[in-house]
Design a protein around this motif. Sequence first.
Motif, PDB file in Angstrom:
ATOM      1  N   TYR A 267     108.536  87.570 115.771  1.00 41.43           N
ATOM      2  CA  TYR A 267     108.488  86.704 114.602  1.00 41.43           C
ATOM      3  C   TYR A 267     108.021  85.300 114.981  1.00 41.43           C
ATOM      4  O   TYR A 267     108.429  84.765 116.011  1.00 41.43           O
ATOM      5  CB  TYR A 267     109.877  86.578 113.956  1.00 41.43           C
ATOM      6  N   VAL A 268     107.166  84.723 114.119  1.00 37.63           N
ATOM      7  CA  VAL A 268     106.876  83.296 114.179  1.00 37.63           C
ATOM      8  C   VAL A 268     107.522  82.669 112.949  1.00 37.63           C
ATOM      9  O   VAL A 268     107.259  83.094 111.821  1.00 37.63           O
ATOM     10  CB  VAL A 268     105.367  83.005 114.181  1.00 37.63           C
ATOM     11  N   ILE A 269     108.383  81.690 113.175  1.00 38.99           N
ATOM     12  CA  ILE A 269     109.135  81.078 112.084  1.00 38.99           C
ATOM     13  C   ILE A 269     109.020  79.562 112.189  1.00 38.99           C
ATOM     14  O   ILE A 269     109.223  78.991 113.265  1.00 38.99           O
ATOM     15  CB  ILE A 269     110.621  81.489 112.130  1.00 38.99           C
ATOM     16  N   LYS A 270     108.671  78.944 111.078  1.00 39.81           N
ATOM     17  CA  LYS A 270     108.615  77.484 111.069  1.00 39.81           C
ATOM     18  C   LYS A 270     109.966  76.914 111.477  1.00 39.81           C
ATOM     19  O   LYS A 270     111.017  77.430 111.091  1.00 39.81           O
ATOM     20  CB  LYS A 270     108.250  76.967 109.672  1.00 39.81           C
ATOM     21  N   ARG A 271     109.904  75.832 112.211  1.00 41.71           N
ATOM     22  CA  ARG A 271     111.145  75.243 112.725  1.00 41.71           C
ATOM     23  C   ARG A 271     112.111  74.857 111.609  1.00 41.71           C
ATOM     24  O   ARG A 271     113.300  75.209 111.651  1.00 41.71           O
ATOM     25  CB  ARG A 271     110.801  74.021 113.579  1.00 41.71           C
ATOM     26  N   ASP A 272     111.638  74.149 110.604  1.00 47.57           N
ATOM     27  CA  ASP A 272     112.537  73.711 109.540  1.00 47.57           C
ATOM     28  C   ASP A 272     113.049  74.893 108.725  1.00 47.57           C
ATOM     29  O   ASP A 272     114.197  74.900 108.255  1.00 47.57           O
ATOM     30  CB  ASP A 272     111.859  72.681 108.646  1.00 47.57           C
ATOM     31  N   ILE A 273     112.209  75.931 108.562  1.00 46.11           N
ATOM     32  CA  ILE A 273     112.640  77.135 107.847  1.00 46.11           C
ATOM     33  C   ILE A 273     113.719  77.856 108.636  1.00 46.11           C
ATOM     34  O   ILE A 273     114.722  78.327 108.068  1.00 46.11           O
ATOM     35  CB  ILE A 273     111.436  78.057 107.582  1.00 46.11           C
ATOM     36  N   MET A 274     113.541  77.967 109.940  1.00 51.76           N
ATOM     37  CA  MET A 274     114.542  78.611 110.786  1.00 51.76           C
ATOM     38  C   MET A 274     115.887  77.904 110.648  1.00 51.76           C
ATOM     39  O   MET A 274     116.935  78.550 110.462  1.00 51.76           O
ATOM     40  CB  MET A 274     114.099  78.589 112.245  1.00 51.76           C
ATOM     41  N   THR A 275     115.871  76.590 110.721  1.00 51.23           N
ATOM     42  CA  THR A 275     117.116  75.829 110.636  1.00 51.23           C
ATOM     43  C   THR A 275     117.811  76.045 109.295  1.00 51.23           C
ATOM     44  O   THR A 275     119.025  76.266 109.234  1.00 51.23           O
ATOM     45  CB  THR A 275     116.839  74.332 110.845  1.00 51.23           C
ATOM     46  N   LYS A 276     117.041  76.008 108.195  1.00 45.00           N
ATOM     47  CA  LYS A 276     117.634  76.195 106.877  1.00 45.00           C
ATOM     48  C   LYS A 276     118.172  77.609 106.697  1.00 45.00           C
ATOM     49  O   LYS A 276     119.250  77.811 106.128  1.00 45.00           O
ATOM     50  CB  LYS A 276     116.603  75.869 105.798  1.00 45.00           C
ATOM     51  N   LEU A 277     117.429  78.601 107.155  1.00 47.10           N
ATOM     52  CA  LEU A 277     117.880  79.980 107.010  1.00 47.10           C
ATOM     53  C   LEU A 277     119.198  80.208 107.744  1.00 47.10           C
ATOM     54  O   LEU A 277     120.099  80.889 107.240  1.00 47.10           O
ATOM     55  CB  LEU A 277     116.814  80.935 107.547  1.00 47.10           C
ATOM     56  N   LEU A 278     119.316  79.652 108.945  1.00 48.28           N
ATOM     57  CA  LEU A 278     120.485  79.915 109.775  1.00 48.28           C
ATOM     58  C   LEU A 278     121.695  79.072 109.401  1.00 48.28           C
ATOM     59  O   LEU A 278     122.837  79.514 109.562  1.00 48.28           O
ATOM     60  CB  LEU A 278     120.136  79.686 111.249  1.00 48.28           C
ATOM     61  N   THR A 279     121.457  77.856 108.934  1.00 44.41           N
ATOM     62  CA  THR A 279     122.584  76.943 108.702  1.00 44.41           C
ATOM     63  C   THR A 279     122.932  76.725 107.235  1.00 44.41           C
ATOM     64  O   THR A 279     124.080  76.407 106.918  1.00 44.41           O
ATOM     65  CB  THR A 279     122.288  75.577 109.352  1.00 44.41           C
ATOM     66  N   GLU A 280     121.967  76.896 106.340  1.00 37.50           N
ATOM     67  CA  GLU A 280     122.219  76.633 104.921  1.00 37.50           C
ATOM     68  C   GLU A 280     122.250  77.905 104.079  1.00 37.50           C
ATOM     69  O   GLU A 280     123.212  78.167 103.353  1.00 37.50           O
ATOM     70  CB  GLU A 280     121.145  75.681 104.368  1.00 37.50           C
ATOM     71  N   PHE A 281     121.200  78.707 104.164  1.00 36.11           N
ATOM     72  CA  PHE A 281     121.079  79.868 103.280  1.00 36.11           C
ATOM     73  C   PHE A 281     121.920  81.056 103.735  1.00 36.11           C
ATOM     74  O   PHE A 281     122.543  81.729 102.921  1.00 36.11           O
ATOM     75  CB  PHE A 281     119.611  80.275 103.153  1.00 36.11           C
TER      76      PHE A 281
END
Length: 487
Positions: A267-281
Amino acid sequence: MLQLPLPTSATLTAKLPILRLVRSCQNPPLRFPSSAPLSVFISNSQKPENPNVFPPVNQSVAAIVFGDGSESRLYPLTKKRSGGAVPIATNYRLIDVVVSNCINSNISKIYALTQFNSTSLNSHLFRAYSGLSLGKEGFVEVIAAYQSSEGLGWFQGTADAIRRCLWVLEEYPILDFLVLPGHHLYRMDYQKLIEAHRNNNADITISVSCALGNRDPGFGFLKVNSKNQVLEFSERPDREPLNFMTAEDSMKSSNDAYPYVASMGIYVIKRDIMTKLLTEFFPKANEITNEIIPGAISMGMKVQSYKFDGYWEDMRSIEAFYQANMDVTKRSTLGFNFYDKDSPLYTLPRCLPPTVITDADVTDSVIGDGCILNRCKVKGSVVGMRTRIEDGAVIEDSVLMGSDIYQEDWIQRCKMVGKSDEIPIGIGKDSYIRKAIVDKNARIGKNVQIVNKENVQEGNREADGFVISERIVIVLKSAIIPDCSII
């Protein structure tokens, strides 16, 4: 045996500068000062002025490599080591393939997240990649599982591991994370994958295999449209037979009949998207494959697929591992090419003497360094480093992983403790081994037959030093097989 070239200063300087830097298991892990000031990295790299111009991948991508999970399909080879540490093709470990792909793709920030049976893997990564110190920005860094006041348990999965290590992974101003399993066998230019990810302005890009047939790779299936956008994730599509996408299917698919493709777990995941997926969503999600990815799709994030039509083996079984080794001995181009000079494999350099062959008959085989082959016969086999094969022994269609120490060293140790009559490491006189995997430091006595005489499909005889999986006999690491045994 064709000796693969070791990396030279010139090639490594062009490919990757690496710092000697390893995380401790303590919290926080021991931190070593970087020899390069932060100013060497691109400022504001997360928000480039021109959205169509991206900084080089060595400055803007960090690779996250997982050593292996707790439920490895390569057992018993993973009884005392993780999947990434399993030896292959005499000189290498499986994780060398993934790390080398990163180096050859100009990705210079590589984090290895390890946990299960990780001692051997951590040692190998540190010794192989952290002592080169050829540059200022690159590193291969081991982050071993740890417990902290915020998280008292061990890593619960890939998503949980990344979430708990974000404070480390976000040290540098990178744009994207490249998430990689560490025990697969394939050669990929990750720069092309990242370029496709960025050109599509995707939040997540998933590499998919186009050459699997009906095989389930274990990373789920994706339904994609004609623009390679992922519409749906499924662990196993309900309908049979599966409507797999081939390399040409993406040009033919219509809106009414979207094909399924097999995820490679890359997987290639944008840094800010990764952070939001793991910590917020999804702050409670443990796995990327079957929790984070389906969640991102359901939220309407832009998830793209990237077609890969080259050789790929995810080491789904002992049979797959065995066949990958057998392919090394053949001249066929169907398997993995360990001899590609344009994309070399890097590993731990060893100063071993050349192999000594005394009146032996060796055909269609690959022999590692430091071996002693006496008057024996070796056919269609992979013989690992420091292997000793005595007179009259016959090895056919087998994988011998070799030894961690020299035979003379072992004999001296036995004499010191008064056990000089024990079976030495290696293959004894007049023994016959056919279609077997002999793990490291195994001691095979004289006149032993390892041939699966009863044609057993599966058998667990760990107490006797071996296991049978898919009719392949696997002699355990450091096992002792007495003289005249028949398996």
